[in-house]
Design a protein around this motif. Structure first.
Motif, PDB file in Angstrom:
ATOM      1  N   ARG A  61      16.691   9.277  36.543  1.00 38.83           N
ATOM      2  CA  ARG A  61      16.502   8.136  35.651  1.00 38.83           C
ATOM      3  C   ARG A  61      17.682   7.190  35.854  1.00 38.83           C
ATOM      4  O   ARG A  61      18.499   6.982  34.945  1.00 38.83           O
ATOM      5  CB  ARG A  61      16.430   8.567  34.184  1.00 38.83           C
ATOM      6  CG  ARG A  61      15.263   9.449  33.812  1.00 38.83           C
ATOM      7  CD  ARG A  61      15.238   9.682  32.305  1.00 38.83           C
ATOM      8  NE  ARG A  61      14.831   8.482  31.577  1.00 38.83           N
ATOM      9  CZ  ARG A  61      15.186   8.212  30.321  1.00 38.83           C
ATOM     10  NH1 ARG A  61      15.971   9.046  29.650  1.00 38.83           N
ATOM     11  NH2 ARG A  61      14.780   7.112  29.730  1.00 38.83           N
ATOM     12  N   ALA A  64      18.812   4.505  33.362  1.00 37.36           N
ATOM     13  CA  ALA A  64      19.335   5.019  32.094  1.00 37.36           C
ATOM     14  C   ALA A  64      20.520   5.949  32.312  1.00 37.36           C
ATOM     15  O   ALA A  64      20.893   6.708  31.414  1.00 37.36           O
ATOM     16  CB  ALA A  64      18.234   5.760  31.337  1.00 37.36           C
ATOM     17  N   ASN A  66      20.600   8.536  33.949  1.00 36.02           N
ATOM     18  CA  ASN A  66      20.069   9.902  33.830  1.00 36.02           C
ATOM     19  C   ASN A  66      20.176  10.466  32.416  1.00 36.02           C
ATOM     20  O   ASN A  66      20.387  11.673  32.233  1.00 36.02           O
ATOM     21  CB  ASN A  66      20.749  10.839  34.838  1.00 36.02           C
ATOM     22  CG  ASN A  66      20.410  10.490  36.266  1.00 36.02           C
ATOM     23  OD1 ASN A  66      19.324   9.994  36.553  1.00 36.02           O
ATOM     24  ND2 ASN A  66      21.335  10.745  37.171  1.00 36.02           N
ATOM     25  N   ALA A  67      20.045   9.599  31.416  1.00 32.56           N
ATOM     26  CA  ALA A  67      20.043  10.071  30.030  1.00 32.56           C
ATOM     27  C   ALA A  67      18.968  11.134  29.860  1.00 32.56           C
ATOM     28  O   ALA A  67      17.855  11.024  30.383  1.00 32.56           O
ATOM     29  CB  ALA A  67      19.793   8.910  29.075  1.00 32.56           C
ATOM     30  N   CYS A  69      16.325  12.551  28.264  1.00 34.15           N
ATOM     31  CA  CYS A  69      15.196  12.480  27.334  1.00 34.15           C
ATOM     32  C   CYS A  69      14.443  13.805  27.370  1.00 34.15           C
ATOM     33  O   CYS A  69      14.627  14.633  28.275  1.00 34.15           O
ATOM     34  CB  CYS A  69      14.272  11.327  27.711  1.00 34.15           C
ATOM     35  SG  CYS A  69      13.479  11.498  29.321  1.00 34.15           S
ATOM     36  N   ALA A 102      24.698  12.877  34.284  1.00 35.63           N
ATOM     37  CA  ALA A 102      23.874  12.530  33.127  1.00 35.63           C
ATOM     38  C   ALA A 102      24.809  12.014  32.046  1.00 35.63           C
ATOM     39  O   ALA A 102      25.715  12.722  31.610  1.00 35.63           O
ATOM     40  CB  ALA A 102      23.082  13.732  32.616  1.00 35.63           C
ATOM     41  N   ALA A 103      24.586  10.762  31.632  1.00 35.71           N
ATOM     42  CA  ALA A 103      25.478  10.121  30.666  1.00 35.71           C
ATOM     43  C   ALA A 103      25.007  10.370  29.242  1.00 35.71           C
ATOM     44  O   ALA A 103      24.865   9.451  28.447  1.00 35.71           O
ATOM     45  CB  ALA A 103      25.581   8.627  30.956  1.00 35.71           C
ATOM     46  N   GLY A 104      24.725  11.631  28.933  1.00 36.57           N
ATOM     47  CA  GLY A 104      24.384  12.000  27.566  1.00 36.57           C
ATOM     48  C   GLY A 104      22.896  12.096  27.318  1.00 36.57           C
ATOM     49  O   GLY A 104      22.063  11.916  28.196  1.00 36.57           O
ATOM     50  N   ALA A 105      22.580  12.408  26.068  1.00 36.32           N
ATOM     51  CA  ALA A 105      21.185  12.466  25.622  1.00 36.32           C
ATOM     52  C   ALA A 105      20.657  11.046  25.431  1.00 36.32           C
ATOM     53  O   ALA A 105      21.417  10.076  25.403  1.00 36.32           O
ATOM     54  CB  ALA A 105      21.080  13.257  24.322  1.00 36.32           C
ATOM     55  N   ASP A 106      19.355  10.951  25.310  1.00 39.67           N
ATOM     56  CA  ASP A 106      18.717   9.647  25.105  1.00 39.67           C
ATOM     57  C   ASP A 106      18.814   9.291  23.618  1.00 39.67           C
ATOM     58  O   ASP A 106      18.044   9.789  22.793  1.00 39.67           O
ATOM     59  CB  ASP A 106      17.260   9.704  25.559  1.00 39.67           C
ATOM     60  CG  ASP A 106      16.625   8.326  25.661  1.00 39.67           C
ATOM     61  OD1 ASP A 106      16.891   7.490  24.774  1.00 39.67           O
ATOM     62  OD2 ASP A 106      15.860   8.095  26.612  1.00 39.67           O
ATOM     63  N   GLY A 149      25.041  15.603  29.098  1.00 37.23           N
ATOM     64  CA  GLY A 149      25.300  15.785  30.520  1.00 37.23           C
ATOM     65  C   GLY A 149      26.378  16.814  30.768  1.00 37.23           C
ATOM     66  O   GLY A 149      26.272  17.654  31.678  1.00 37.23           O
ATOM     67  N   GLU A 171      30.052  12.665  21.184  1.00 38.57           N
ATOM     68  CA  GLU A 171      29.109  12.581  20.061  1.00 38.57           C
ATOM     69  C   GLU A 171      29.777  12.136  18.761  1.00 38.57           C
ATOM     70  O   GLU A 171      29.133  11.497  17.915  1.00 38.57           O
ATOM     71  CB  GLU A 171      28.431  13.945  19.838  1.00 38.57           C
ATOM     72  CG  GLU A 171      27.457  14.363  20.933  1.00 38.57           C
ATOM     73  CD  GLU A 171      28.109  15.111  22.077  1.00 38.57           C
ATOM     74  OE1 GLU A 171      27.374  15.702  22.893  1.00 38.57           O
ATOM     75  OE2 GLU A 171      29.364  15.119  22.155  1.00 38.57           O
TER      76      GLU A 171
END
Length: 297
Positions: A61, A64, A66-67, A69, A102-106, A149, A171
């Motif tokens: 992704r 995004a 690579n958030a 989701c 991955a730069a975190g959750a969506d 991530g 977070e």
């Protein structure tokens, strides 16, 4: 029996003949169906390595960063389970791209979640598909590995990082805390004090500091990272898959119990290796000064 031409016309009409799933056997009129490879929207998969025994999962992704989701993680879980069940695969590599692992959750996806909906729907439950994998999983981290991530990387058994990688659990900056293992796995990697600093400030750490703290096993130039990670997976693949799985179980137990219980668990698995043909083959090959021929038995 229908003619080959008639069968071919039917299949072409249903868009099946060119799908890779169906073939008409010459001079017979019989049709052979092949199982279709899974198609994914949020990840790419490939078998790599000289022996094609490494399963590569690339988060995909890019817009995004690579958030993570839910759809992406369902696909990651499916790919991991498929590779885990495939006897030809020795180890799995999970990676992203040069900009982001991955730069975190969506955040947009979870913004309207509630406590009750999280409980009711088992929010983040899909992550267990990765942690339950019996085969070794190696994270190849370039760019940002933040929040989810970073937690995904820690779900893996070994982390290799590119020299420009950044790790963090930010977070706290958006009014919540890590929810997929960040507060539990990070202290086991880096100790309580450093984990507290990372979690309570939301600050990032670079690849060099992550290696120094023990979060990362090795750091490589960006362009060499994936190549070196695949080499590691291939090296693991030279050993007995059965014994590799038992060794992974033993090391993981060290994080989940006290020392005495862990030592007893290790010894029971060690004794158990003596019930395997691969243990017998490994020791015999060593004595005979030859390469072992492991059979996963």
């Amino acid at each position: 029996m229908a003619s080959v031409a008639a069968v071919t016309r039917i299949l072409l009409g249903k868009n099946l003949l060119n799908s890779g799933r169906v073939a008409v056997l010459p001079n017979t009129g019989f049709v052979k169906f092949y199982s279709a490879a899974p198609t994914y929207e949020n990840i790419k998969i490939e078998t790599v390595g000289a022996k094609k025994n490494v399963g590569l999962i690339q988060l995909n992704r890019p817009k995004a960063l690579n958030a993570l989701c839910k759809a992406l993680f369902i696909e990651v879980g499916k790919a991991v389970k498929d590779y885990d069940a495939d006897d030809s695969i020795a180890a799995i590599v999970i990676t992203g791209n040069e900009k982001a692992f991955a730069a975190g959750a969506d955040i947009k996806e979870m913004q309207n979640n509630s406590y009750s909906s999280n409980q009711r729907n088992g929010f983040l439950q899909e992550w267990e598909d990765v942690s339950n994998c019996g085969k070794p999983i190696i994270a190849a981290v370039n760019g940002f590995a933040l929040g989810g991530g970073c937690e995904l990387a820690m779900l893996c058994d070994i982390i290799y990082a590119g020299e420009k990688a950044k790790f963090g659990q930010p977070e706290i900056n958006i009014g919540t805390i890590p929810g997929a293992g960040g507060t539990q796995r990070l202290p086991r990697y880096v100790g309580k004090s450093k984990a507290m600093e990372i979690v309570l400030t939301g600050n990032f750490i670079d690849a060099q500091e992550a290696e120094k703290m023990g979060l990362v096993a090795r750091v490589f130039p960006v362009e060499k990272l994936l190549e070196e990670t695949i080499k590691l997976a291939e090296r693991i693949g030279t050993h007995s898959p059965l014994i590799v799985k038992m060794a992974k179980q033993a090391v993981n137990q060290a994080y989940e119990t006290n020392l005495r219980a862990g030592l007893l668990y290790e010894k029971s698995l060690f004794y158990g290796t003596f019930a395997t043909n691969d243990r017998k083959e490994g020791m015999t090959a060593f004595i005979e000064k030859r390469a072992p021929n492991f059979k996963n038995d």
